[in-house]
Design an enzyme around this catalytic site. Sequence first.
Site, PDB file in Angstrom:
ATOM      1  N   GLU A 290       0.824  -1.204   0.000  1.00 36.21           N
ATOM      2  CA  GLU A 290       0.000   0.000   0.000  1.00 36.21           C
ATOM      3  C   GLU A 290       0.865   1.264   0.000  1.00 36.21           C
ATOM      4  O   GLU A 290       0.524   2.263  -0.638  1.00 36.21           O
ATOM      5  CB  GLU A 290      -0.927   0.004   1.219  1.00 36.21           C
TER       6      GLU A 290
ATOM      7  N   THR B   3      -4.946   6.680  -5.872  1.00 36.98           N
ATOM      8  CA  THR B   3      -5.047   6.907  -4.436  1.00 36.98           C
ATOM      9  C   THR B   3      -4.139   8.046  -3.996  1.00 36.98           C
ATOM     10  O   THR B   3      -4.526   8.910  -3.195  1.00 36.98           O
ATOM     11  CB  THR B   3      -4.693   5.623  -3.665  1.00 36.98           C
TER      12      THR B   3
END
Length: 320
Positions: free
Chosen positions: A142, A194
Site C-alpha cells: 500500500e 489513491t
Amino acid sequence: MCLNTINEAIEAAKDTSLTIKAPGTVANIVCGFDVLGLALNDPCDIMTVKLIEDPVVVIHNVDDYGLPTDPLKNVAGVALLEMIERLENRVGFDVTIEKKIMPGSGIGSSAASSAGAVVAANHLLNNIFSNDDLVQMAMLGEKLASGVKHADNIAPCIYGGVTLIRSIHPLDVISVPSPPLYVTLVHPQIEVRTEDARQILRKQILLKDAIRQWGNIAALVTGFMKNDYELISRSLEDVLIEPIRSILIPAFDEVKAKSLEAGALGGGISGSGPSIFMLSRNEATAYAVEKKMQEIYTNTGIPFHTYVTTVNMEGVKQMN
C-alpha cells in the site's frame, strides 16, 4: 522466529503451489477514513504462489493491465520481499497474478495483490506468520501504491468481514461483527489514483466537523455490533472526505440520491474512488440500487461496471 521452524516449513512446502482468491474491499465505509473497511465476495483477484530456492520474487502477470514485474515496483513483490527478509533469505517465491480488480478502481486492487501474495505464501509455509504479521508486510504494498501505509483495505482482505484499525503503530486490528449486508457497487471506467486523491484533502479541519465525524464512526461500529440497520443508515455520513473527493467522480451526487430513494441504507465513495458503493438490507433493494446506478451512468456515456455482492467473512480464500 526459530530457524528450525523456518527450515521445517520450507522443506514441507517444496514442490507445492497454492492458488487463492483475494477479495476486493471497501475502505473507509464512508466516515471511517483509514480506520474502517470491509471485504467483498466479488470481485476477487486470482493468484498462484510457489516456493523457489533463490531468495527472490518472480512475478508473472496474466492480465492486460501491464503492471510491473520488477518486485520492487510491484505491490505483491515488495510485500513478499519483506517476508523473504523475515525468513532470513532462505527461500523465494514465484507468483502468478490474474487481476480481476482494476487498478485505480477504489475497490482495493493493490491490497488484494499484496495481501493475497503474503497469505498464500504463509499457507505454503504452514502459517508460521500471524495475521498481524501479514498485515504489516502487505502494508508495504500500500505504501508503494499510495505513498502512505494504511490498512483499511489490507485488514479486511486478510481477516474478512468488517475491520477496525485502531492503530498501525503499533498495529491493532479489531474484527467487528455485522449483520447480513448486501453491497452494490458501480465502477466508472476511469482511474482515480489513491496518491492523487490523498493530495487534494484538506490538511486542517474544523473541530466541530471532527466531532461530528467521530460520532458517526462510533455510531456506525455500534450499529454493526448491535445489528441495528437504522443506526447504520444514520451513521453513513462523511463531512470531511466525501465533499472534496466526490468532485473527482462524475454523477456522484445523483447516484447517491437515487440509491437512497431506491432503499439503500447509505453509502459513498469506495476507498479513494472512482467506485461508489451502497449498503442494503436485502437482495431486492441491492438490485434496485444497481438498476438506478446503471441508468445514471448509461446517460453519462461513461463506460462502467456494476456488482451486487455480499460481505466476505473469510478474507483471502484458498482455491486448491
